[in-house]
Every structure is written in C-alpha cells, then in structure tokens.
Write a protein that holds these residues in place. Structure first.
Motif, PDB file in Angstrom:
ATOM      1  N   GLY A 200       0.787  -1.220   0.000  1.00  0.00           N
ATOM      2  CA  GLY A 200       0.000   0.000   0.000  1.00  0.00           C
ATOM      3  C   GLY A 200       0.820   1.270   0.000  1.00  0.00           C
ATOM      4  O   GLY A 200       0.274   2.359  -0.213  1.00  0.00           O
ATOM      5  N   MET A 201       2.124   1.171   0.280  1.00  0.00           N
ATOM      6  CA  MET A 201       2.981   2.344   0.182  1.00  0.00           C
ATOM      7  C   MET A 201       3.090   2.784  -1.276  1.00  0.00           C
ATOM      8  O   MET A 201       2.863   2.005  -2.204  1.00  0.00           O
ATOM      9  N   ALA A 202       3.470   4.020  -1.463  1.00  0.00           N
ATOM     10  CA  ALA A 202       3.782   4.512  -2.807  1.00  0.00           C
ATOM     11  C   ALA A 202       5.269   4.310  -3.090  1.00  0.00           C
ATOM     12  O   ALA A 202       6.098   4.310  -2.166  1.00  0.00           O
ATOM     13  N   GLU A 203       5.576   4.137  -4.351  1.00  0.00           N
ATOM     14  CA  GLU A 203       6.980   3.974  -4.739  1.00  0.00           C
ATOM     15  C   GLU A 203       7.821   5.144  -4.251  1.00  0.00           C
ATOM     16  O   GLU A 203       8.962   4.970  -3.795  1.00  0.00           O
ATOM     17  N   TYR A 204       7.254   6.352  -4.304  1.00  0.00           N
ATOM     18  CA  TYR A 204       8.038   7.513  -3.891  1.00  0.00           C
ATOM     19  C   TYR A 204       8.336   7.520  -2.397  1.00  0.00           C
ATOM     20  O   TYR A 204       9.286   8.182  -1.962  1.00  0.00           O
ATOM     21  N   GLU A 205       7.557   6.800  -1.602  1.00  0.00           N
ATOM     22  CA  GLU A 205       7.876   6.707  -0.178  1.00  0.00           C
ATOM     23  C   GLU A 205       9.169   5.917   0.031  1.00  0.00           C
ATOM     24  O   GLU A 205       9.983   6.267   0.903  1.00  0.00           O
ATOM     25  N   LEU A 206       9.377   4.878  -0.749  1.00  0.00           N
ATOM     26  CA  LEU A 206      10.646   4.155  -0.666  1.00  0.00           C
ATOM     27  C   LEU A 206      11.792   5.005  -1.196  1.00  0.00           C
ATOM     28  O   LEU A 206      12.904   4.968  -0.661  1.00  0.00           O
ATOM     29  N   GLU A 207      11.527   5.774  -2.256  1.00  0.00           N
ATOM     30  CA  GLU A 207      12.544   6.702  -2.745  1.00  0.00           C
ATOM     31  C   GLU A 207      12.955   7.677  -1.638  1.00  0.00           C
ATOM     32  O   GLU A 207      14.141   7.995  -1.475  1.00  0.00           O
ATOM     33  N   ALA A 208      11.983   8.153  -0.864  1.00  0.00           N
ATOM     34  CA  ALA A 208      12.277   9.082   0.223  1.00  0.00           C
ATOM     35  C   ALA A 208      13.145   8.428   1.294  1.00  0.00           C
ATOM     36  O   ALA A 208      14.022   9.084   1.888  1.00  0.00           O
ATOM     37  N   GLU A 209      12.918   7.138   1.556  1.00  0.00           N
ATOM     38  CA  GLU A 209      13.753   6.439   2.526  1.00  0.00           C
ATOM     39  C   GLU A 209      15.210   6.403   2.060  1.00  0.00           C
ATOM     40  O   GLU A 209      16.140   6.613   2.850  1.00  0.00           O
ATOM     41  N   LEU A 210      15.396   6.137   0.789  1.00  0.00           N
ATOM     42  CA  LEU A 210      16.744   6.137   0.225  1.00  0.00           C
ATOM     43  C   LEU A 210      17.384   7.515   0.342  1.00  0.00           C
ATOM     44  O   LEU A 210      18.534   7.651   0.786  1.00  0.00           O
ATOM     45  N   SER A 211      16.644   8.540  -0.072  1.00  0.00           N
ATOM     46  CA  SER A 211      17.180   9.897  -0.056  1.00  0.00           C
ATOM     47  C   SER A 211      17.588  10.305   1.357  1.00  0.00           C
ATOM     48  O   SER A 211      18.647  10.913   1.566  1.00  0.00           O
ATOM     49  N   TYR A 212      16.756   9.960   2.321  1.00  0.00           N
ATOM     50  CA  TYR A 212      17.059  10.295   3.712  1.00  0.00           C
ATOM     51  C   TYR A 212      18.347   9.627   4.164  1.00  0.00           C
ATOM     52  O   TYR A 212      19.232  10.270   4.754  1.00  0.00           O
ATOM     53  N   GLU A 213      18.486   8.339   3.882  1.00  0.00           N
ATOM     54  CA  GLU A 213      19.672   7.614   4.344  1.00  0.00           C
ATOM     55  C   GLU A 213      20.932   8.113   3.649  1.00  0.00           C
ATOM     56  O   GLU A 213      22.000   8.225   4.278  1.00  0.00           O
ATOM     57  N   PHE A 214      20.821   8.425   2.354  1.00  0.00           N
ATOM     58  CA  PHE A 214      21.988   8.937   1.631  1.00  0.00           C
ATOM     59  C   PHE A 214      22.480  10.238   2.249  1.00  0.00           C
ATOM     60  O   PHE A 214      23.665  10.406   2.529  1.00  0.00           O
ATOM     61  N   ARG A 215      21.571  11.177   2.435  1.00  0.00           N
ATOM     62  CA  ARG A 215      21.968  12.489   2.961  1.00  0.00           C
ATOM     63  C   ARG A 215      22.361  12.384   4.435  1.00  0.00           C
ATOM     64  O   ARG A 215      23.297  13.053   4.891  1.00  0.00           O
ATOM     65  N   ARG A 216      21.668  11.553   5.190  1.00  0.00           N
ATOM     66  CA  ARG A 216      21.976  11.402   6.615  1.00  0.00           C
ATOM     67  C   ARG A 216      23.400  10.921   6.827  1.00  0.00           C
ATOM     68  O   ARG A 216      24.065  11.292   7.806  1.00  0.00           O
ATOM     69  N   ARG A 217      23.891  10.112   5.903  1.00  0.00           N
ATOM     70  CA  ARG A 217      25.236   9.546   6.031  1.00  0.00           C
ATOM     71  C   ARG A 217      26.295  10.345   5.282  1.00  0.00           C
ATOM     72  O   ARG A 217      27.447   9.905   5.199  1.00  0.00           O
ATOM     73  N   GLY A 218      25.920  11.493   4.710  1.00  0.00           N
ATOM     74  CA  GLY A 218      26.925  12.390   4.158  1.00  0.00           C
ATOM     75  C   GLY A 218      27.114  12.373   2.666  1.00  0.00           C
ATOM     76  O   GLY A 218      27.996  13.076   2.148  1.00  0.00           O
ATOM     77  N   ALA A 219      26.312  11.600   1.943  1.00  0.00           N
ATOM     78  CA  ALA A 219      26.402  11.652   0.476  1.00  0.00           C
ATOM     79  C   ALA A 219      25.826  12.967  -0.032  1.00  0.00           C
ATOM     80  O   ALA A 219      24.957  13.569   0.607  1.00  0.00           O
ATOM     81  N   SER A 220      26.290  13.409  -1.184  1.00  0.00           N
ATOM     82  CA  SER A 220      25.761  14.642  -1.765  1.00  0.00           C
ATOM     83  C   SER A 220      24.356  14.439  -2.315  1.00  0.00           C
ATOM     84  O   SER A 220      23.637  15.407  -2.565  1.00  0.00           O
ATOM     85  N   GLY A 221      23.945  13.197  -2.481  1.00  0.00           N
ATOM     86  CA  GLY A 221      22.614  12.885  -2.989  1.00  0.00           C
ATOM     87  C   GLY A 221      22.669  11.666  -3.883  1.00  0.00           C
ATOM     88  O   GLY A 221      23.615  10.874  -3.836  1.00  0.00           O
ATOM     89  N   HIS A 222      21.650  11.509  -4.698  1.00  0.00           N
ATOM     90  CA  HIS A 222      21.605  10.395  -5.647  1.00  0.00           C
ATOM     91  C   HIS A 222      22.632  10.598  -6.755  1.00  0.00           C
ATOM     92  O   HIS A 222      22.829  11.708  -7.243  1.00  0.00           O
ATOM     93  N   ALA A 223      23.265   9.512  -7.169  1.00  0.00           N
ATOM     94  CA  ALA A 223      24.211   9.575  -8.276  1.00  0.00           C
ATOM     95  C   ALA A 223      23.501   9.612  -9.627  1.00  0.00           C
ATOM     96  O   ALA A 223      24.109   9.948 -10.640  1.00  0.00           O
ATOM     97  N   TYR A 224      22.224   9.273  -9.649  1.00  0.00           N
ATOM     98  CA  TYR A 224      21.405   9.277 -10.866  1.00  0.00           C
ATOM     99  C   TYR A 224      19.954   9.212 -10.407  1.00  0.00           C
ATOM    100  O   TYR A 224      19.675   8.955  -9.226  1.00  0.00           O
ATOM    101  N   THR A 225      19.038   9.463 -11.320  1.00  0.00           N
ATOM    102  CA  THR A 225      17.621   9.419 -10.964  1.00  0.00           C
ATOM    103  C   THR A 225      17.254   7.998 -10.545  1.00  0.00           C
ATOM    104  O   THR A 225      17.426   7.053 -11.321  1.00  0.00           O
ATOM    105  N   PRO A 226      16.772   7.802  -9.319  1.00  0.00           N
ATOM    106  CA  PRO A 226      16.511   6.448  -8.846  1.00  0.00           C
ATOM    107  C   PRO A 226      15.303   5.819  -9.521  1.00  0.00           C
ATOM    108  O   PRO A 226      14.365   6.496  -9.928  1.00  0.00           O
TER     109      PRO A 226
END
Length: 435
Positions: A200-226
């Motif tokens: 029942g989740m939306a795909e973008y909710e999982l994308e948000a989980e990824l984005s949060y973890e990437f930035r939380r750990r110091g990455a500049s962001g996504h290396a490409y459109t996920p």
C-alpha cells in the motif's frame, strides 16, 4: 595533502602532452526555470584533474620542460559571497589545490592566445562542448592572424578525452576509498528501504527512505535518478515515475546509488513488497542471482570485458528453459538471441565519476576485440529477467521483473564485490521481517 591525488594526475597528464597545451573547462551552471538553478555538479573530467568544486572555472595544463597547471576561477567577492556562499579566489585556490598558478576567470580570453602560442598541439575534445569549440577556434584564428609578428598556432588538435578516459579506467587509492564509502552508504539505503516497505505504500515513499539515508550519512545525494518500480513497472528498464502504489503480491525493484566526492555507487535490489517471496518470484530471482554469481566469477585480470556478460547470459538461458519460456538448448538460445525479449541489456558497465563511466569497451570491431580487464578497473554486474505480460509468458509469471546489481573491483587475485546490501533470498527476508 588533500590535493595530492589531483596534483599527481595533472603531473601524469602533463608528461603525456609533449610540447602541448590542454584546456579543461568545468560544467556551467544551468537554469531549471526562471532564476532557479539546478543543483550544481562539476564536469567529471575537470574534477578528476582538479578537485575544484566551483563553477566558472577552467584548467589549463602545459606540457614539456615547463610543465605547469593553471586555474582560472572566480575572484573573491564579498557581495557575491553574501548571496551565494564562499569563493576561494585565485590566490587561495592555487594554495589549497596545488596549482602552479591561478588567475581570474575574467582574464581567460586575453591570456588564452598566449597560452596556445608556439605549442605544437592543442589537446581538446572537439564536439563535447560547442561553446568551447567556438572559443578555442577564435583563439586559434587570432594567433594565425598574427602570424606576421611571429605568433604560431598549434598545428595539431588531439583528443584529450581519449587520453583521460584511458587514465580513468583504473582507479587510484583515493578513488577506491570514495567509491567504497559511496557503496556503503547506498547499501545502507537499500537495507532501509527493505525494512520500511509495506503493501500500500507509494513507490516515492521508498525513494524518500533512500534519499534520507543517503543524505543522513553524508552523500551529496543520488548519483542518478533512482528507479523504484513495483510489479510490472520493474519490466520498464528506465522507469523513473516512482508514483504508483505497491501491491502486497508484487516485487519491487530499486535501482539507486549515491555520490561521494563525485564518485558513484550503483546498486539494484529486487524484493517482495510483503516481505516473503512467492514460489514463482523466488524461482525467477534465484535464476538471476545464479547468473550474477557466474558473471562475477568470470571477472579477473586478463579476461575480456564481454566475458562476464556471456557467463550471465548462459545461466539466464538455462533458467528460461527451466521456466518453460524457451525451448531447445542453451547454445541454440544464445545463437538465436531467443532470450532477448526477457533480457535485453548488457550485464554491466564501467563505474566511477560517471555512473556509466568513461573508458572504451572495445579496442576494435571484431568479436574478440574487447578491452582486457586489469586490476583497478571498477564495473557493475547487473543481470536481470523481465517477464512482461504476454501470451508467451504464463500468467503466474506475468509482471515479474528482477534485476540484481553490485559494484565490483578487478583485483590482482580476481575480483572483489564491494557493495554489501542484502542480496540472497534469506538475507532479504530476514531484513524485512526484523523488528
């Protein structure tokens, strides 16, 4: 010294320029709309040789006995720094990044003809940037027009990117450290998405989980459109809408990596939305996992780039026969390319500053003319199967799309998989049901 890896690369390039000069501009800032810009990202070639993060910058490398590196960059400006943030300015940039000298970018046009004068060769990649093709053409024309006064324009133009592509294929220790950090962060993001996933989740909710973890750990962001593709969306190779709801009966495919100091990771994982693979999903998944294992086993120094793709295809063809999607022998399926409706891409690509990184794959046009793998090369291994609904696919397999992708370093002993997101059926189900 932080600039040491970049200084060493510049030195190596200067040694190969002969009595020539190389021009390497960074990427321009680009408007998204009206006066809002896209997030700035430097040119990969420029970054590889400079480590300098600001826009409006050009690197000039001069070879020969007077080898030196010259940076042109923005001047210090208290007013602009109030609006846009810190600027190094030429003096500080030369000291911080180890350039021989640095000048204001406003002086580039007037200094460029003299930098080119009496050099045998201009190293530049024609066709990469039309604006720079024009600017260098004008500088050469000015030199030729002043021929009576003893000015001499370079008589040869050589491809700079070809030289740099060759260098970028094998990573140094600084690059490998960045790529390992990017891989570790991306793996943590994928594991987070698995733990968070619910029907029942939306795909973008999982994308948000990824984005949060990437930035939380110091990455500049996504290396490409996920890519976050639930169910049949996983059968669309470049699906990026990420806006559909996730069915509890489906798999979800996530292709996402992050960026550290310009270097990319690239991981794909496929897992059941409800946390448990069905028998049909597991059967397809295990085929792809076995294909990936065969491909990784084929990666070693001296092997050809195409070898690991061929190893994966052989396993996938046997799997498709076992599923009843193909008939006959594996060799016949490979020769006729009968597998291509279900597996239409190659098994990997170079990885580095660009997700599909610089470097040739072939040395010629023959079947055997593939680049030979050597230690220090980094590449992805990403076999898949995509069973789009059709009358050729049994209904119980409709919409199953699986891809498994990891990042691999060629070592002197063979290869090293340096991405560590949950991968086996057991690992994935354990992570998804861990409270």
């Amino acid at each position: 010294m932080k600039h040491a890896p970049y200084s060493d690369r510049r030195r190596r390039v200067c040694e190969r320029l002969g009595d020539g000069v190389a021009i390497i501009p960074t990427a321009p800032e680009r408007l998204r709309n009206r006066d809002a810009h896209y997030p700035y990202r430097f040119d990969s070639y420029f970054w590889y040789l400079s480590g300098f993060p600001e826009p409006e910058a050009v690197l000039v490398l001069i070879g020969g006995s007077e080898a030196r590196s010259i940076l042109f960059c923005r001047e210090k400006s208290e007013e602009r720094e109030i609006w846009d943030g810190f600027r190094y300015g030429p003096t500080s940039a030369a000291q911080a990044f180890g350039f021989s000298e640095a000048w204001p970018i406003s002086e580039l046009a007037s200094r460029l003809p003299q930098l080119l004068a009496k050099r045998n060769t201009l190293w530049h990649s024609l066709g990469h940037d039309a604006e720079w093709d024009r600017r260098l053409g004008e500088a050469l024309a000015a030199l030729r027009a002043d021929n009576r006064n003893g000015q001499q324009a370079p008589g040869e133009i050589r491809d700079l990117h070809g030289l740099l592509d060759e260098m970028r294929l094998c990573k140094d220790s600084h690059e490998l450290d960045c790529m390992q950090r990017a891989a570790d962060i991306a793996a943590a993001g994928h594991a987070r998405a698995m733990r968070a996933c619910r029907p029942g989740m939306a795909e973008y909710e999982l994308e948000a989980e990824l984005s949060y973890e990437f930035r939380r750990r110091g990455a500049s962001g996504h290396a490409y459109t996920p890519i976050v593709a639930g169910g049949v969306n996983a059968c669309i190779l470049h699906y990026v809408a990420n806006d559909k709801l996730l069915s509890g009966h489906a798999l979800v495919l996530i292709d996402a990596g992050c960026e550290i100091e310009g270097y990319a990771s690239d991981i794909t994982r496929t897992f059941p939305v409800a946390g448990r693979f069905s028998a049909e999903q597991r059967a397809v998944y295990e085929i792809v996992l076995a294909a990936q294992a065969a491909a990784i086993a084929a990666i070693r120094p001296g092997a050809r780039f195409a070898d690991y793709h061929h190893a994966a295809v052989r396993v996938l063809c046997q799997g498709l026969i076992d599923l009843g999607l193909l008939t006959g022998t594996v060799d016949a399926a490979i020769e006729s390319e009968a597998y291509k409706p279900y597996y239409m891409h190659r098994t990997g690509h170079w990885l580095g500053l660009d997700v599909h990184d610089a470097g040739a794959y072939r040395t010629g046009s023959g079947d055997d003319d593939w680049v030979i793998l050597t230690p220090g090369m980094t590449l992805t291994v990403e076999p898949g199967l995509y069973l789009r609904p059709s009358d050729k696919v049994p209904e119980h397999l409709h919409g199953i799309g699986v891809r498994i992708e990891d990042d691999v370093l060629v070592t002197s002993a063979g290869s090293l998989v340096y991405t560590h997101a949950p991968r086996t059926v057991g690992e994935i189900e354990e992570v998804m049901h861990h409270e």
